[in-house]
Design a protein around this motif. Structure first.
Motif, mmCIF file in Angstrom:
data_model
loop_
_atom_site.group_PDB
_atom_site.id
_atom_site.type_symbol
_atom_site.label_atom_id
_atom_site.label_comp_id
_atom_site.label_asym_id
_atom_site.label_seq_id
_atom_site.Cartn_x
_atom_site.Cartn_y
_atom_site.Cartn_z
ATOM 1 N N ARG A 155 0.613 -1.129 -0.009
ATOM 2 C CA ARG A 155 0.180 0.054 0.060
ATOM 3 C C ARG A 155 0.908 1.106 0.029
ATOM 4 O O ARG A 155 2.046 1.405 0.863
ATOM 5 C CB ARG A 155 -1.027 0.034 1.194
ATOM 6 N N HIS A 156 0.426 2.242 -0.943
ATOM 7 C CA HIS A 156 0.978 3.583 -0.891
ATOM 8 C C HIS A 156 0.399 4.546 -0.225
ATOM 9 O O HIS A 156 -1.072 4.617 -0.387
ATOM 10 C CB HIS A 156 1.272 3.903 -2.445
ATOM 11 N N THR A 157 0.773 5.713 0.432
ATOM 12 C CA THR A 157 0.121 6.753 1.189
ATOM 13 C C THR A 157 -0.586 7.635 0.120
ATOM 14 O O THR A 157 -1.330 8.270 0.792
ATOM 15 C CB THR A 157 1.014 7.219 2.429
ATOM 16 N N GLY A 158 0.026 7.643 -0.822
ATOM 17 C CA GLY A 158 -0.470 8.792 -1.602
ATOM 18 C C GLY A 158 0.603 9.761 -2.149
ATOM 19 O O GLY A 158 1.582 9.876 -1.782
ATOM 20 N N ASP A 159 0.234 10.200 -3.268
ATOM 21 C CA ASP A 159 1.181 11.149 -3.852
ATOM 22 C C ASP A 159 1.744 12.664 -3.276
ATOM 23 O O ASP A 159 0.593 13.321 -3.108
ATOM 24 C CB ASP A 159 0.833 11.631 -5.625
ATOM 25 N N GLU A 160 2.646 12.637 -2.718
ATOM 26 C CA GLU A 160 3.124 14.203 -2.074
ATOM 27 C C GLU A 160 3.789 14.893 -3.125
ATOM 28 O O GLU A 160 4.940 14.284 -3.566
ATOM 29 C CB GLU A 160 3.898 14.085 -0.764
ATOM 30 N N ARG A 161 3.300 15.966 -3.434
ATOM 31 C CA ARG A 161 3.808 16.883 -4.639
ATOM 32 C C ARG A 161 4.970 17.922 -4.364
ATOM 33 O O ARG A 161 5.477 18.489 -5.296
ATOM 34 C CB ARG A 161 2.672 17.416 -5.666
ATOM 35 N N ASP A 192 9.121 11.562 6.722
ATOM 36 C CA ASP A 192 8.546 10.773 5.596
ATOM 37 C C ASP A 192 7.553 11.673 4.930
ATOM 38 O O ASP A 192 6.649 11.934 5.514
ATOM 39 C CB ASP A 192 8.253 9.322 5.871
ATOM 40 N N ASP A 193 7.931 11.868 3.598
ATOM 41 C CA ASP A 193 6.451 12.453 2.762
ATOM 42 C C ASP A 193 5.613 11.189 2.128
ATOM 43 O O ASP A 193 4.682 11.811 1.852
ATOM 44 C CB ASP A 193 7.085 13.473 1.669
ATOM 45 N N GLU A 194 6.262 10.315 1.603
ATOM 46 C CA GLU A 194 5.404 9.168 0.984
ATOM 47 C C GLU A 194 5.961 7.843 1.771
ATOM 48 O O GLU A 194 7.039 7.625 1.892
ATOM 49 C CB GLU A 194 5.620 9.301 -0.545
#
Length: 127
Positions: free
Chosen positions: A46-52, A62-64
């Motif tokens: 699982r990925h937490t989502g895109d941090e742009r 941690d950003d992602e």
């Protein structure tokens, strides 16, 4: 993965992915997790989502985050490759102050591995 911007620098989009590979070396796209596919079919990756922008903090800088339940990874997956990329055209890792990718045992909190941009910037070249 976490990153910090250069002082006065503009936001940069870095991405992390978990690329799953089968026994014969083929990339298993249905099992691969990245900003466009936040989990594999059985939810074991699982990925937490895109941090742009690099401004989020999901804990310890941690950003992602990509979480893997190794006991539930499908048997057709022979290897997991964790990669970081720069998503903005014309930019590279030398455009960030620092970047790191960590491998952490989620249950114990023990950090197993950490890679920093000091190693990556030599590959990206200087400006």
């Amino acid at each position: 993965m976490g990153w910090e911007l250069m002082k006065g620098g503009r936001a940069i989009d870095l991405d992390t992915a978990c690329v799953c590979v089968g026994i014969t070396g083929e990339v298993l796209m249905d099992e691969t997790v990245y900003f466009g596919q936040l989990h594999n079919p059985n939810g074991s990756i699982r990925h937490t989502g895109d941090e742009r922008t690099g401004e989020a903090d999901l804990g310890q800088g941690d950003d992602e985050i990509i979480m893997c339940d190794l006991a539930k990874i499908p048997p057709k997956v022979a290897a997991l490759f964790f990669i970081g990329t720069v998503a903005d055209d014309g930019r590279n890792f030398s455009d960030v102050k620092s970047c790191r990718i960590r491998l952490v045992d989620w249950a114990s909190g023990v950090e197993r591995s950490e890679e920093h941009t000091s190693e990556l910037q030599s590959l990206a070249g200087s400006r």
